[in-house]
Design a protein around this motif. Structure first.
Motif, PDB file in Angstrom:
ATOM      1  N   ALA A  20     -14.426   0.262  -8.006  1.00  0.00           N
ATOM      2  CA  ALA A  20     -13.334   1.249  -7.978  1.00  0.00           C
ATOM      3  C   ALA A  20     -12.240   0.805  -7.013  1.00  0.00           C
ATOM      4  N   LEU A  21     -12.628   0.284  -5.859  1.00  0.00           N
ATOM      5  CA  LEU A  21     -11.650  -0.217  -4.890  1.00  0.00           C
ATOM      6  C   LEU A  21     -10.827  -1.348  -5.503  1.00  0.00           C
ATOM      7  N   GLN A  22     -11.494  -2.269  -6.180  1.00  0.00           N
ATOM      8  CA  GLN A  22     -10.774  -3.370  -6.808  1.00  0.00           C
ATOM      9  C   GLN A  22      -9.781  -2.863  -7.851  1.00  0.00           C
ATOM     10  N   LEU A  33      -9.572   5.382 -13.722  1.00  0.00           N
ATOM     11  CA  LEU A  33      -8.604   5.799 -12.705  1.00  0.00           C
ATOM     12  C   LEU A  33      -7.558   6.712 -13.324  1.00  0.00           C
ATOM     13  N   PRO A  34      -6.978   7.585 -12.507  1.00  0.00           N
ATOM     14  CA  PRO A  34      -5.859   8.375 -13.015  1.00  0.00           C
ATOM     15  C   PRO A  34      -4.656   7.471 -13.280  1.00  0.00           C
ATOM     16  N   GLU A  35      -3.675   7.980 -13.992  1.00  0.00           N
ATOM     17  CA  GLU A  35      -2.480   7.189 -14.297  1.00  0.00           C
ATOM     18  C   GLU A  35      -1.809   6.684 -13.022  1.00  0.00           C
ATOM     19  N   GLN A  36      -1.696   7.560 -12.055  1.00  0.00           N
ATOM     20  CA  GLN A  36      -1.042   7.207 -10.797  1.00  0.00           C
ATOM     21  C   GLN A  36      -2.081   7.145  -9.673  1.00  0.00           C
ATOM     22  N   VAL A  37      -2.076   6.080  -8.914  1.00  0.00           N
ATOM     23  CA  VAL A  37      -2.918   6.008  -7.727  1.00  0.00           C
ATOM     24  C   VAL A  37      -2.005   5.843  -6.524  1.00  0.00           C
ATOM     25  N   ASP A  42     -11.136  -3.165   6.905  1.00  0.00           N
ATOM     26  CA  ASP A  42     -10.150  -2.677   7.877  1.00  0.00           C
ATOM     27  C   ASP A  42      -8.799  -3.342   7.646  1.00  0.00           C
ATOM     28  N   ARG A  43      -8.814  -4.640   7.386  1.00  0.00           N
ATOM     29  CA  ARG A  43      -7.553  -5.368   7.161  1.00  0.00           C
ATOM     30  C   ARG A  43      -6.853  -4.922   5.885  1.00  0.00           C
ATOM     31  N   VAL A  44      -7.623  -4.624   4.850  1.00  0.00           N
ATOM     32  CA  VAL A  44      -7.018  -4.086   3.622  1.00  0.00           C
ATOM     33  C   VAL A  44      -6.326  -2.765   3.936  1.00  0.00           C
ATOM     34  N   GLY A  45      -7.018  -1.891   4.659  1.00  0.00           N
ATOM     35  CA  GLY A  45      -6.441  -0.597   5.015  1.00  0.00           C
ATOM     36  C   GLY A  45      -5.198  -0.728   5.877  1.00  0.00           C
ATOM     37  N   GLU A  46      -5.256  -1.610   6.874  1.00  0.00           N
ATOM     38  CA  GLU A  46      -4.095  -1.821   7.749  1.00  0.00           C
ATOM     39  C   GLU A  46      -2.906  -2.356   6.961  1.00  0.00           C
ATOM     40  N   GLU A  47      -3.173  -3.297   6.101  1.00  0.00           N
ATOM     41  CA  GLU A  47      -2.101  -3.910   5.311  1.00  0.00           C
ATOM     42  C   GLU A  47      -1.470  -2.883   4.366  1.00  0.00           C
ATOM     43  N   ALA A  48      -2.290  -2.034   3.766  1.00  0.00           N
ATOM     44  CA  ALA A  48      -1.784  -1.040   2.827  1.00  0.00           C
ATOM     45  C   ALA A  48      -0.910   0.007   3.517  1.00  0.00           C
ATOM     46  N   GLU A  49      -1.135   0.221   4.809  1.00  0.00           N
ATOM     47  CA  GLU A  49      -0.374   1.215   5.565  1.00  0.00           C
ATOM     48  C   GLU A  49       0.965   0.671   6.068  1.00  0.00           C
ATOM     49  N   ARG A  50       1.168  -0.624   5.968  1.00  0.00           N
ATOM     50  CA  ARG A  50       2.436  -1.201   6.434  1.00  0.00           C
ATOM     51  C   ARG A  50       3.603  -0.648   5.632  1.00  0.00           C
ATOM     52  N   GLU A  51       4.776  -0.695   6.242  1.00  0.00           N
ATOM     53  CA  GLU A  51       5.969  -0.245   5.528  1.00  0.00           C
ATOM     54  C   GLU A  51       6.207  -1.101   4.285  1.00  0.00           C
ATOM     55  N   GLN A  52       5.944  -2.390   4.415  1.00  0.00           N
ATOM     56  CA  GLN A  52       6.053  -3.321   3.288  1.00  0.00           C
ATOM     57  C   GLN A  52       4.716  -4.040   3.117  1.00  0.00           C
ATOM     58  N   PRO A  53       3.754  -3.427   2.418  1.00  0.00           N
ATOM     59  CA  PRO A  53       2.447  -4.078   2.243  1.00  0.00           C
ATOM     60  C   PRO A  53       2.602  -5.433   1.536  1.00  0.00           C
ATOM     61  N   ALA A  75      -3.410   6.975  -0.514  1.00  0.00           N
ATOM     62  CA  ALA A  75      -4.487   7.913  -0.149  1.00  0.00           C
ATOM     63  C   ALA A  75      -5.732   7.625  -0.980  1.00  0.00           C
ATOM     64  N   ASP A  76      -5.558   7.308  -2.259  1.00  0.00           N
ATOM     65  CA  ASP A  76      -6.697   6.933  -3.104  1.00  0.00           C
ATOM     66  C   ASP A  76      -7.348   5.654  -2.579  1.00  0.00           C
ATOM     67  N   LEU A  77      -6.518   4.738  -2.114  1.00  0.00           N
ATOM     68  CA  LEU A  77      -7.031   3.496  -1.541  1.00  0.00           C
ATOM     69  C   LEU A  77      -7.852   3.786  -0.288  1.00  0.00           C
ATOM     70  N   ARG A  78      -7.345   4.663   0.579  1.00  0.00           N
ATOM     71  CA  ARG A  78      -8.092   5.031   1.791  1.00  0.00           C
ATOM     72  C   ARG A  78      -9.444   5.632   1.429  1.00  0.00           C
ATOM     73  N   THR A  79      -9.460   6.515   0.432  1.00  0.00           N
ATOM     74  CA  THR A  79     -10.704   7.145  -0.018  1.00  0.00           C
ATOM     75  C   THR A  79     -11.680   6.096  -0.544  1.00  0.00           C
ATOM     76  N   ALA A  80     -11.185   5.147  -1.319  1.00  0.00           N
ATOM     77  CA  ALA A  80     -12.038   4.084  -1.876  1.00  0.00           C
ATOM     78  C   ALA A  80     -12.577   3.179  -0.777  1.00  0.00           C
ATOM     79  N   LEU A  81     -11.747   2.869   0.216  1.00  0.00           N
ATOM     80  CA  LEU A  81     -12.215   2.057   1.347  1.00  0.00           C
ATOM     81  C   LEU A  81     -13.356   2.765   2.076  1.00  0.00           C
ATOM     82  N   GLN A  82     -13.195   4.062   2.296  1.00  0.00           N
ATOM     83  CA  GLN A  82     -14.240   4.830   2.982  1.00  0.00           C
ATOM     84  C   GLN A  82     -15.516   4.878   2.152  1.00  0.00           C
TER      85      GLN A  82
END
Length: 153
Positions: A142-144, A45-49, A89-100, A52-59
């Motif tokens: 990669a997602l993990q 992985l790059p130093e910073q994730v 889907d729940r991982v993605g929804e949770e990650a998009e919250r203001e306070q995941p 958006a990287d999470l969304r890509t990995a979920l897809q």
């Protein structure tokens, strides 16, 4: 007994060799059987994730699961595939919250991994099935790694 595969009597190691395992998964028993085990490391992985990287990995996991099921509809049972997709889907929804909530994200990711456990045994299959299963296991790894980097373990 020689440990060198080039030795003439190397293949005469009979029986089940069990070193600190629970005897689950693929096993080869008897004369002239071969068992191949493949460990698939997560890509670096790059130093910073980012999210958006999470969304890509979920897809990527979704697409690899669809590819595996297109190769063999029985590779992952419908119920397990549905559970995995719902949890993704729940991982993605949770990650998009203001306070995941990191614990909720890790819990849903655990559900995904459990639901897709049957795919790991298919990485030693043959042909397209093995390729598709290995791709799924790799994208799941990669997602993990991204979740771990973003939300800790």
């Amino acid at each position: 007994m020689p440990t060198d595969p080039a030795a003439s009597d190397w293949r005469r190691n009979e029986g089940i060799v069990n070193i600190q395992s629970s005897n689950t998964g693929n096993q080869a028993v008897g004369d002239d059987n071969t068992l191949t085990v493949q460990q698939v490391p997560a890509p670096p992985l790059p130093e910073q994730v980012t999210v958006a990287d999470l969304r890509t990995a979920l897809q990527a996991v979704r697409e690899d699961l669809a590819r595996l099921r297109a190769e063999d509809a029985d590779a992952v049972p419908d119920e397990d595939a549905d559970e995995a997709l719902t949890s993704l889907d729940r991982v993605g929804e949770e990650a998009e919250r203001e306070q995941p909530r990191p614990r909720a994200i890790r819990r849903h990711l655990t559900f995904v991994v459990d639901a897709l456990e049957s795919a790991t045994a298919l990485t030693t299959a043959s042909g397209g099935l093995a390729v598709a299963a290995t791709a799924l296991v790799t994208s799941l790894g990669a997602l993990q790694a991204i979740v771990l980097k973003l939300f800790g373990g």
